[in-house]
Scaffold this motif. Structure first.
Motif, PDB file in Angstrom:
ATOM      1  N   MET A 132     -26.334 143.379   4.493  1.00  0.00           N
ATOM      2  CA  MET A 132     -25.497 142.331   4.722  1.00  0.00           C
ATOM      3  C   MET A 132     -25.559 140.917   4.093  1.00  0.00           C
ATOM      4  O   MET A 132     -24.869 139.890   4.306  1.00  0.00           O
ATOM      5  CB  MET A 132     -26.025 141.953   6.385  1.00  0.00           C
ATOM      6  CG  MET A 132     -24.905 142.909   7.027  1.00  0.00           C
ATOM      7  SD  MET A 132     -25.196 142.148   8.986  1.00  0.00           S
ATOM      8  CE  MET A 132     -25.052 143.783   9.672  1.00  0.00           C
ATOM      9  N   THR A 191     -35.115 138.100  19.323  1.00  0.00           N
ATOM     10  CA  THR A 191     -34.276 139.192  19.748  1.00  0.00           C
ATOM     11  C   THR A 191     -35.092 140.360  19.962  1.00  0.00           C
ATOM     12  O   THR A 191     -36.332 140.559  19.819  1.00  0.00           O
ATOM     13  CB  THR A 191     -33.433 139.422  18.502  1.00  0.00           C
ATOM     14  OG1 THR A 191     -34.289 140.008  17.298  1.00  0.00           O
ATOM     15  CG2 THR A 191     -32.781 138.307  17.960  1.00  0.00           C
ATOM     16  N   ASP A 244     -20.666 142.644  16.466  1.00  0.00           N
ATOM     17  CA  ASP A 244     -21.611 143.946  16.166  1.00  0.00           C
ATOM     18  C   ASP A 244     -20.488 145.176  16.165  1.00  0.00           C
ATOM     19  O   ASP A 244     -19.407 144.847  16.895  1.00  0.00           O
ATOM     20  CB  ASP A 244     -22.717 144.121  17.061  1.00  0.00           C
ATOM     21  CG  ASP A 244     -23.622 144.879  16.367  1.00  0.00           C
ATOM     22  OD1 ASP A 244     -24.762 144.421  16.414  1.00  0.00           O
ATOM     23  OD2 ASP A 244     -23.584 145.980  16.279  1.00  0.00           O
ATOM     24  N   ILE A 245     -20.768 146.269  15.453  1.00  0.00           N
ATOM     25  CA  ILE A 245     -19.925 147.292  15.747  1.00  0.00           C
ATOM     26  C   ILE A 245     -20.316 148.040  16.784  1.00  0.00           C
ATOM     27  O   ILE A 245     -19.407 148.973  17.322  1.00  0.00           O
ATOM     28  CB  ILE A 245     -20.153 148.402  14.419  1.00  0.00           C
ATOM     29  CG1 ILE A 245     -19.246 149.285  14.112  1.00  0.00           C
ATOM     30  CG2 ILE A 245     -21.659 148.931  14.277  1.00  0.00           C
ATOM     31  CD1 ILE A 245     -17.591 148.916  14.022  1.00  0.00           C
ATOM     32  N   THR A 303     -29.704 138.134  12.118  1.00  0.00           N
ATOM     33  CA  THR A 303     -31.207 138.180  12.649  1.00  0.00           C
ATOM     34  C   THR A 303     -31.336 139.765  12.337  1.00  0.00           C
ATOM     35  O   THR A 303     -30.842 140.721  13.080  1.00  0.00           O
ATOM     36  CB  THR A 303     -31.383 137.764  13.841  1.00  0.00           C
ATOM     37  OG1 THR A 303     -30.468 138.369  14.733  1.00  0.00           O
ATOM     38  CG2 THR A 303     -30.999 136.405  13.940  1.00  0.00           C
ATOM     39  N   ARG A 329     -24.434 147.704  22.536  1.00  0.00           N
ATOM     40  CA  ARG A 329     -25.598 146.639  22.266  1.00  0.00           C
ATOM     41  C   ARG A 329     -24.987 145.117  22.809  1.00  0.00           C
ATOM     42  O   ARG A 329     -26.010 144.596  23.784  1.00  0.00           O
ATOM     43  CB  ARG A 329     -25.820 146.561  20.635  1.00  0.00           C
ATOM     44  CG  ARG A 329     -26.370 147.949  20.247  1.00  0.00           C
ATOM     45  CD  ARG A 329     -27.413 147.544  19.585  1.00  0.00           C
ATOM     46  NE  ARG A 329     -28.235 148.957  19.138  1.00  0.00           N
ATOM     47  CZ  ARG A 329     -28.507 149.197  18.162  1.00  0.00           C
ATOM     48  NH1 ARG A 329     -28.531 148.328  16.826  1.00  0.00           N
ATOM     49  NH2 ARG A 329     -29.242 150.380  17.851  1.00  0.00           N
ATOM     50  N   ASP A 382     -30.508 145.653   9.275  1.00  0.00           N
ATOM     51  CA  ASP A 382     -31.169 146.931   8.544  1.00  0.00           C
ATOM     52  C   ASP A 382     -31.151 146.388   7.165  1.00  0.00           C
ATOM     53  O   ASP A 382     -30.148 146.013   6.432  1.00  0.00           O
ATOM     54  CB  ASP A 382     -30.032 147.966   8.582  1.00  0.00           C
ATOM     55  CG  ASP A 382     -29.811 148.222  10.207  1.00  0.00           C
ATOM     56  OD1 ASP A 382     -30.819 148.536  11.074  1.00  0.00           O
ATOM     57  OD2 ASP A 382     -28.646 148.533  10.590  1.00  0.00           O
ATOM     58  N   GLU A 409     -28.716 137.967  21.787  1.00  0.00           N
ATOM     59  CA  GLU A 409     -29.636 136.910  22.139  1.00  0.00           C
ATOM     60  C   GLU A 409     -29.460 135.310  21.586  1.00  0.00           C
ATOM     61  O   GLU A 409     -29.387 134.732  22.212  1.00  0.00           O
ATOM     62  CB  GLU A 409     -31.178 137.495  21.999  1.00  0.00           C
ATOM     63  CG  GLU A 409     -31.420 138.552  22.618  1.00  0.00           C
ATOM     64  CD  GLU A 409     -31.462 139.845  21.703  1.00  0.00           C
ATOM     65  OE1 GLU A 409     -30.676 139.945  21.092  1.00  0.00           O
ATOM     66  OE2 GLU A 409     -32.222 140.707  22.105  1.00  0.00           O
ATOM     67  N   THR A 418     -16.611 144.840  15.790  1.00  0.00           N
ATOM     68  CA  THR A 418     -15.715 145.377  14.452  1.00  0.00           C
ATOM     69  C   THR A 418     -17.143 145.367  13.406  1.00  0.00           C
ATOM     70  O   THR A 418     -18.232 144.948  13.836  1.00  0.00           O
ATOM     71  CB  THR A 418     -14.897 144.245  14.118  1.00  0.00           C
ATOM     72  OG1 THR A 418     -14.107 144.721  13.045  1.00  0.00           O
ATOM     73  CG2 THR A 418     -15.367 142.752  13.783  1.00  0.00           C
ATOM     74  N   GLN A 419     -16.557 145.569  12.108  1.00  0.00           N
ATOM     75  CA  GLN A 419     -17.160 145.784  11.261  1.00  0.00           C
ATOM     76  C   GLN A 419     -17.308 144.383  10.457  1.00  0.00           C
ATOM     77  O   GLN A 419     -16.321 143.865  10.237  1.00  0.00           O
ATOM     78  CB  GLN A 419     -16.847 146.814  10.129  1.00  0.00           C
ATOM     79  CG  GLN A 419     -16.926 148.050  10.653  1.00  0.00           C
ATOM     80  CD  GLN A 419     -16.339 149.063   9.374  1.00  0.00           C
ATOM     81  OE1 GLN A 419     -14.981 148.986   9.371  1.00  0.00           O
ATOM     82  NE2 GLN A 419     -17.223 149.618   8.491  1.00  0.00           N
ATOM     83  N   ILE A 420     -18.761 144.243  10.027  1.00  0.00           N
ATOM     84  CA  ILE A 420     -18.852 142.709   9.153  1.00  0.00           C
ATOM     85  C   ILE A 420     -17.859 142.653   8.067  1.00  0.00           C
ATOM     86  O   ILE A 420     -17.426 141.578   7.678  1.00  0.00           O
ATOM     87  CB  ILE A 420     -20.364 142.468   9.048  1.00  0.00           C
ATOM     88  CG1 ILE A 420     -21.179 142.562  10.064  1.00  0.00           C
ATOM     89  CG2 ILE A 420     -20.727 141.035   8.416  1.00  0.00           C
ATOM     90  CD1 ILE A 420     -20.698 141.470  11.346  1.00  0.00           C
ATOM     91  N   GLU A 421     -17.630 143.862   7.594  1.00  0.00           N
ATOM     92  CA  GLU A 421     -16.852 143.876   6.281  1.00  0.00           C
ATOM     93  C   GLU A 421     -15.482 143.354   6.526  1.00  0.00           C
ATOM     94  O   GLU A 421     -14.801 142.836   5.532  1.00  0.00           O
ATOM     95  CB  GLU A 421     -16.912 145.452   5.922  1.00  0.00           C
ATOM     96  CG  GLU A 421     -17.883 146.065   5.179  1.00  0.00           C
ATOM     97  CD  GLU A 421     -18.944 146.697   6.365  1.00  0.00           C
ATOM     98  OE1 GLU A 421     -18.891 146.174   7.502  1.00  0.00           O
ATOM     99  OE2 GLU A 421     -19.752 147.348   5.945  1.00  0.00           O
ATOM    100  N   CYS A 448     -24.869 141.157  15.680  1.00  0.00           N
ATOM    101  CA  CYS A 448     -25.745 140.348  16.735  1.00  0.00           C
ATOM    102  C   CYS A 448     -26.540 141.342  17.820  1.00  0.00           C
ATOM    103  O   CYS A 448     -27.274 140.734  18.652  1.00  0.00           O
ATOM    104  CB  CYS A 448     -24.685 139.693  17.563  1.00  0.00           C
ATOM    105  SG  CYS A 448     -23.762 140.660  18.567  1.00  0.00           S
ATOM    106  N   GLY A 449     -26.576 142.460  17.974  1.00  0.00           N
ATOM    107  CA  GLY A 449     -27.243 143.620  18.714  1.00  0.00           C
ATOM    108  C   GLY A 449     -26.864 142.932  20.158  1.00  0.00           C
ATOM    109  O   GLY A 449     -25.923 142.867  20.430  1.00  0.00           O
TER     110      GLY A 449
END
Ligand SMILES: C[S@@+](CC[C@H](N)C(=O)[O-])C[C@H]1O[C@@H](n2cnc3c(N)ncnc32)[C@H](O)[C@@H]1O
Length: 173
Positions: free
Chosen positions: A86, A151, A25-26, A71, A30, A74, A7, A51-54, A3-4
């Motif tokens: 992702m 964003t 978000d990790i 959004t 941010r 990378d 936003e 956390t990690q999306i994993e 999510c950075g």
């Protein structure tokens, strides 16, 4: 997911006060920005998880989530980085595991590679593409939730004239 500054988490929560929104978000530094806004505005339908999306299938139960937004992830263009992309097959399975039966995923990106890769994978795996758009600001059919929030990363891409693409899809296995 990723999510950075949060936003989208904040904007969607403001527009839908009857629903809960969780930014993940990790990097906690941010989403500090989004978390501060949520506290300052007494928003009780926003949370952030570092956390990690994993690990997303350990955070949510089956059927717990009704919508996912990704959004400007990378694009992880190098082949060796596929596992971190992702929208790869493994991530899609995890998303399917937490989404309810009507659940959808939204992907907004400046990366032609990410857009094309995701469309190809969705098509190849038989998922349902509900909306696909190569340039959201030039398309009158773009939903407001896609063009109404920009964003940090999106603003930078728009400044250098990059088209922003969008896909909304439903996962079918
Ligand atoms: C390019 S930034 C985009 C941020 C934001 N979505 C935006 O549009 O401005 C990608 C974000 O994804 C996060 N991220 C990348 N891989 C992640 C992962 N595996 N788990 C959690 N967050 C991740 C990064 O920390 C970063 O904040």
């Amino acid at each position: 997911m990723g999510c950075g500054k949060g936003e989208y988490t904040i904007a969607l929560a403001e527009k839908n006060p009857d629903k809960n929104f969780i930014g993940i978000d990790i990097k906690g530094a941010r989403f500090w920005r989004g978390a501060k806004t949520a506290l300052e505005n007494d928003m009780n339908n926003v949370a952030f998880i570092r956390t990690q999306i994993e690990l997303v299938d350990y955070i949510f139960a089956e059927n717990e989530v009704s919508e996912i937004w990704i959004t400007f992830p990378d694009p992880q263009i190098k082949y060796k980085r596929t596992k971190h992309r992702m929208t790869n097959s493994e991530f899609l399975k995890k998303y399917h595991g937490i989404l309810n039966s009507e659940g959808v995923v939204n992907l907004k990106t400046d990366s032609e590679f990410m857009h094309g890769y995701t469309l190809g994978l969705l098509h190849g795996e038989g998922h349902e593409i509900l909306h696909a758009n190569h340039d959201v600001y030039k398309n009158v059919y773009s939903p407001e939730e896609v063009t109404g929030t920009q964003t940090f990363y999106e603003k930078q891409y728009l400044e250098i004239g990059k088209p922003i693409t969008y896909i909304k899809f439903k996962l079918n296995y």
